[in-house]
Write an enzyme that holds these catalytic residues in place. Structure first.
Site, PDB file in Angstrom:
ATOM      1  N   GLU A  65     -54.642 -61.880  36.148  1.00  8.79           N
ATOM      2  CA  GLU A  65     -54.039 -62.765  35.078  1.00  8.79           C
ATOM      3  C   GLU A  65     -53.131 -61.654  34.256  1.00  8.79           C
ATOM      4  OE1 GLU A  65     -57.508 -62.623  35.879  1.00  8.79           O
ATOM      5  OE2 GLU A  65     -57.800 -64.435  35.833  1.00  8.79           O
ATOM      6  N   PHE A 127     -72.105 -68.613  30.305  1.00  3.31           N
ATOM      7  CA  PHE A 127     -71.518 -67.827  31.454  1.00  3.31           C
ATOM      8  C   PHE A 127     -70.043 -68.011  31.235  1.00  3.31           C
ATOM      9  CE2 PHE A 127     -69.667 -68.225  35.746  1.00  3.31           C
ATOM     10  CZ  PHE A 127     -69.833 -66.860  36.177  1.00  3.31           C
ATOM     11  N   GLN A 128     -69.287 -66.902  31.302  1.00  5.13           N
ATOM     12  CA  GLN A 128     -67.766 -66.638  31.308  1.00  5.13           C
ATOM     13  C   GLN A 128     -67.382 -67.141  29.907  1.00  5.13           C
ATOM     14  OE1 GLN A 128     -66.029 -68.361  34.669  1.00  5.13           O
ATOM     15  NE2 GLN A 128     -66.221 -65.977  35.650  1.00  5.13           N
ATOM     16  N   LYS A 177     -64.044 -76.923  28.504  1.00  2.69           N
ATOM     17  CA  LYS A 177     -64.205 -77.726  29.669  1.00  2.69           C
ATOM     18  C   LYS A 177     -64.534 -79.268  29.525  1.00  2.69           C
ATOM     19  CE  LYS A 177     -66.126 -77.461  34.397  1.00  2.69           C
ATOM     20  NZ  LYS A 177     -67.071 -76.749  35.328  1.00  2.69           N
ATOM     21  N   MET A 486     -43.891 -39.141  31.639  1.00  5.20           N
ATOM     22  CA  MET A 486     -43.656 -39.024  30.372  1.00  5.20           C
ATOM     23  C   MET A 486     -44.729 -38.412  29.773  1.00  5.20           C
ATOM     24  SD  MET A 486     -41.374 -39.544  27.888  1.00  5.20           S
ATOM     25  CE  MET A 486     -40.350 -40.860  27.620  1.00  5.20           C
TER      26      MET A 486
HETATM   27  C1  LIG Z   1     -51.347 -49.302  30.101  1.00 10.30           C
HETATM   28  C2  LIG Z   1     -50.810 -47.833  29.570  1.00 10.30           C
HETATM   29  N1  LIG Z   1     -51.614 -46.984  29.689  1.00 10.30           N
HETATM   30  C3  LIG Z   1     -51.399 -45.685  29.271  1.00 10.30           C
HETATM   31  C4  LIG Z   1     -50.027 -45.615  28.716  1.00 10.30           C
HETATM   32  C5  LIG Z   1     -49.698 -44.225  28.125  1.00 10.30           C
HETATM   33  N2  LIG Z   1     -48.308 -43.827  28.992  1.00 10.30           N
HETATM   34  C6  LIG Z   1     -47.268 -43.803  28.643  1.00 10.30           C
HETATM   35  S1  LIG Z   1     -46.024 -43.362  29.606  1.00 10.30           S
HETATM   36  C7  LIG Z   1     -47.309 -42.755  30.911  1.00 10.30           C
HETATM   37  C8  LIG Z   1     -46.841 -42.190  32.064  1.00 10.30           C
HETATM   38  C9  LIG Z   1     -46.222 -43.099  32.987  1.00 10.30           C
HETATM   39  O1  LIG Z   1     -46.004 -42.692  34.236  1.00 10.30           O
HETATM   40  P1  LIG Z   1     -45.125 -43.330  35.435  1.00 10.30           P
HETATM   41  O2  LIG Z   1     -45.548 -44.882  35.402  1.00 10.30           O
HETATM   42  O3  LIG Z   1     -45.485 -42.664  36.628  1.00 10.30           O
HETATM   43  O4  LIG Z   1     -43.681 -43.180  34.919  1.00 10.30           O
HETATM   44  P2  LIG Z   1     -42.771 -42.098  34.569  1.00 10.30           P
HETATM   45  O5  LIG Z   1     -43.061 -41.843  33.039  1.00 10.30           O
HETATM   46  O6  LIG Z   1     -43.285 -40.934  35.546  1.00 10.30           O
HETATM   47  O7  LIG Z   1     -41.464 -42.449  34.743  1.00 10.30           O
HETATM   48  C10 LIG Z   1     -48.588 -42.895  30.224  1.00 10.30           C
HETATM   49  C11 LIG Z   1     -49.794 -42.872  30.722  1.00 10.30           C
HETATM   50  C12 LIG Z   1     -49.324 -46.593  28.886  1.00 10.30           C
HETATM   51  N3  LIG Z   1     -48.136 -46.726  28.077  1.00 10.30           N
HETATM   52  N4  LIG Z   1     -49.798 -47.698  29.144  1.00 10.30           N
END
Ligand SMILES: Cc1ncc(C[n+]2csc(CCOP(=O)(O)OP(=O)(O)O)c2C)c(N)n1
Length: 577
Positions: A65, A127-128, A177, A486
C-alpha cells in the site's frame, strides 16, 4: 472559479445498485483515468463493483500500500490531477499512513478511499479494524467516514473538490463494508455547500499594490519560488515577472523547474544544500518575495540569520502559511498565477538595481556547485550530470531521500515545470520507485528516471513487479554507495565518524534482482564507462535498472550545518578560472 455549491443532475437510472456501484459511478463522473489499489476483505464489495462495472479507468495493483500512495503522489505531481487510491481496512489503511503524511507535507492532491468494518462493529476491535479517522485527522486536509449510503456520492464529490482546490492536499474517505454492500434504487443529490471552505484565489488589489510599491523602492530584491508556482501553473508568469523587473530568482527544493534552471537570472536552489549564490542573495536582500514556498527549516537555516535585512513579501493561497515561520511585512493571499498576473499589470518604476543583479550573477559564476572527478570510481555528481546530458534536461526525475536526492537537485538542471518529483517535506525513503510508476502512468509519453539510493530502493523495490507488469519504460538508477549515505555523512561530520548502523555491506545483487523481476539490469563501476552506459539505458526501449557503484565517501556540499545561518555554508569553493 468554480462555485462552492453546485447542483449535479445526472440522468436517473432506475435500477438496483449497491453503495459500491454508486462509488464507482462517482469515480467515472470525476473523470478518473487511473486508480492505484489493493484489495482486502472490507473493500471487496468495491472490488466486485469495479469488476462488474467495466469502468473506463485503469486499476494499478501495486505490491504494497505504500507503493499505491507514492504512485498516486507521483501521478498527481506530474499531471496536476488528483491521484486516487483504494485500500482495505486495518493494515491496508495503516500502510498508507507514511504516504498520506508525505502528500500532506508536500500539498499533493490525493484522494484515498479505505474500506472499513461494518458500522455495527466499529469500535469493537473487529477483525482488521483501525481507527482511520483518528489516525488520519492530523495528516489530511480533510477526512470522512460514510455512515449513510445517501451521503456516499456527495462525499466523494466533496473529497475531490477539497483535495484539488485552494492549497491541494490529501483527503481520506473511509467506507464501511455494509454501506458498500447496501442496495438502493435511489439516486442521491450530490450538491454540496461548504461555507467554511472558501479558498481565496484572487488576491486583494491593495495587497498587490503594497507589494508593487515595495518592489519599486527595493535596491536588492530577490524572488523565491516554491511548489506553489507549480500548483498554480504560474511558471510563464514567474518568468515574465522576473525578466520584466530583472530580478534574481532562487527556488526551494520543491520549486526546482518552476523557473528555468539554465536562465541567466536563475541562482538555483537555496537552503541547506542550496547554492552559495542563492543563499547569499537571500542573506543580503532588502526585499524577499516568496511565491508559494512555506519557509521550511531546511530552507531557512537558523531563522535569526534568514534574510535579516529584508522586508518579506509572501504570496500564498494558504493564509495559515503567512507569518508562520518568518515575520512577513507584505502578505498576499491568493493563487500565484493570479498574483503574478496582477503584478505584471501594474506600472512599476523600479529603482536601478543593476549593480545588485551583477553581484548576484558574479557569485553564481564564481561559486558554482562543484565536485572532484575521478579516473576510477564513479563520482555520483558526474553520474547525475551524465543523465542530464543524455536527456537534455527533459526527463521526469523522481528520487528517494538522501545524498543522491541532493545531488540530483544540484546537478540535474530542471528547465521546465512538473518534471521534479521528490519527497521534500517528510523526506521519505522508498518514494522514488513508486512515484516514478505514477509519473510514467500519468505521462506515458515522457522519459521517467528514478534516481534512488541503495537504502531507499530496498524499502519499496517490490514495485519493480509493477514496472514489469505494465512494461513501463522507467530507468531506475541506484546510486550505490553501500551505505545510508546521508546518515553516514552526518555521522562523519557531527558524530566523530561513529558509523552506527549506517553501512549496508550486505546489499542484494541488484542485477540478479532486476532479472528476477524480468527487467534488464546493468552494472557500472568505472567513471569512464558512465557515458556509454547511460546512452545504452536511454536507447533501451523498456525498463532498465542500473546498479551504479559510486565512490563511497563522497559528501554533499556545500552545506549549512545544523543551527547555522545560510551565510555560513561550509564546502563552498571558488571557481578556479
Ligand atoms: C523512511 C525513512 N527512514 C529513515 C530515514 C532517515 N534517512 C534519511 S537519508 C537516509 C539514508 C539514505 O540512504 P540511501 O537510500 O542509500 O541514499 P544515499 O544517502 O546513500 O544517497 C536515512 C536513513 C528517512 N528519510 N526515511
Amino acid at each position: 472559479m468554480k462555485t462552492q455549491t453546485e447542483t449535479h443532475t445526472q440522468p436517473v437510472e432506475q435500477k438496483l445498485r449497491t453503495g459500491a456501484d454508486l462509488f464507482v459511478q462517482s469515480l467515472v463522473e470525476e473523470k478518473v483515468d487511473t486508480v492505484f489499489g489493493y484489495p482486502g476483505g472490507a473493500v471487496l464489495p468495491i472490488y466486485d463493483a469495479l469488476y462488474r462495472a467495466d469502468a473506463p479507468f485503469q486499476h494499478i495493483l501495486c505490491r504494497h500500500e505504500q507503493g499505491l500512495i507514492h504512485a498516486a503522489e507521483g501521478y498527481a505531481r506530474v499531471t496536476g490531477k488528483p491521484g486516487v487510491v483504494i485500500a482495505t481496512s486495518g493494515p491496508g489503511a495503516t500502510n498508507l499512513i507514511t504516504g498520506i503524511t508525505d502528500a500532506m507535507m508536500d500539498s499533493l492532491p490525493v484522494v484515498v478511499f479505505t474500506g472499513q468494518v461494518s458500522t455495527a462493529v466499529i469500535g469493537s476491535d473487529a477483525f482488521q479494524e483501525a481507527d482511520v479517522i483518528g489516525l488520519t485527522t492530523p495528516i489530511t486536509k480533510h477526512n470522512y467516514q460514510v455512515t449513510d449510503i445517501k451521503d456516499l456520492p456527495r462525499i466523494t464529490r466533496e473529497a475531490f473538490h477539497i483535495a484539488t482546490t485552494g492549497r491541494p492536499g490529501p483527503v481520506v474517505v473511509d467506507i464501511p463494508k455494509n454501506i458498500a454492500q447496501e442496495i438502493t434504487d435511489k439516486t442521491f443529490d450530490t450538491s454540496f455547500h461548504l461555507p467554511g471552505y472558501q479558498p481565496t484565489v484572487k488576491p486583494n488589489p491593495l495587497q498587490i499594490r503594497r507589494l508593487a510599491e515595495a518592489l519599486a523602492k527595493a535596491k536588492k530584491p530577490v524572488l523565491l519560488a516554491g511548489a506553489g508556482v507549480h500548483f498554480a501553473d504560474a511558471s510563464e508568469e514567474l518568468k515574465a515577472f522576473a525578466e520584466k523587473f530583472e530580478l534574481p530568482v532562487t527556488t526551494t527544493l520543491l520549486g526546482l523547474g518552476s523557473f528555468p534552471g539554465g536562465h541567466e537570472q536563475a541562482l538555483g536552489m537555496a537552503g541547506m544544500h542550496g547554492s552559495y549564490s542563492a543563499n547569499m542573495a537571500i542573506y543580503e536582500a532588502d526585499l524577499l518575495i516568496n511565491i508559494g514556498a512555506r519557509f521550511d527549516d531546511r530552507l531557512t537555516g537558523a531563522i535569526q540569520h534568514f534574510a535579516p535585512e529584508a522586508a518579506v513579501a509572501h504570496i500564498d493561497i494558504d493564509p495559515a502559511e503567512i507569518g508562520k515561520n518568518i515575520e512577513t511585512k507584505i502578505p498576499v493571499v491568493g493563487d500565484a498565477k493570479e498574483a503574478l498576473t496582477a503584478l505584471l499589470d501594474i506600472d512599476i518604476e523600479c529603482t536601478d538595481h543593476s549593480s545588485w543583479s551583477e553581484e548576484t550573477m558574479n557569485n553564481k559564476k564564481e561559486y558554482p556547485f562543484w565536485f572532484e572527478r575521478s579516473d576510477d570510481l564513479i563520482s555520483p555528481q558526474w553520474l547525475i550530470e551524465s543523465v542530464h546530458r543524455e536527456t537534455d534536461g527533459h526527463a521526469i526525475v523522481t528520487t528517494d531521500v538522501g545524498q543522491h536526492q541532493m545531488w540530483a537537485a544540484q546537478f540535474y538542471q530542471f528547465n521546465s515545470p512538473h518534471k521534479w518529483v521528490t519527497s521534500g517535506g517528510l523526506g521519505t525513503m522508498g518514494f522514488g520507485l513508486p512515484a516514478a510508476i505514477g509519473a510514467q502512468l500519468g505521462r506515458p509519453e515522457e522519459t521517467v528516471v528514478a534516481i534512488v539510493g541503495d537504502g531507499g530502493f530496498q524499502m519499496t523495490m517490490q514495485e519493480m513487479a509493477v514496472v514489469k507488469q505494465h512494461n513501463l519504460p522507467i530507468k531506475v538508477i541506484i546510486v550505490n554507495n553501500e551505505a545510508l549515505g546521508m546518515v553516514r555523512q552526518w555521522q562523519e561530520k557531527f558524530y566523530e565518524e561513529r558509523y552506527s548502523a549506517s553501512l549496508m555491506t550486505e546489499n542484494p545483487d541488484f542485477i540478479k534482482l532486476a532479472e528476477g523481476f524480468g527487467v534488464k539490469g546493468i552494472r557500472v563501476s568505472k567513471e569512464t564507462d558512465v557515458p556509454s552506459v547511460i546512452k545504452e539505458v536511454f536507447q533501451h526501449d523498456g525498463p532498465v535498472l542500473v546498479d551504479a557503484r559510486v565512490q563511497k565517501l563522497d559528501k554533499v556540499f556545500p552545506m549549512v550545518a545544523p543551527g547555522k545561518g545560510n551565510h555560513e555554508m561550509i564546502g563552498v569553493k571558488q571557481c578556479e578560472e
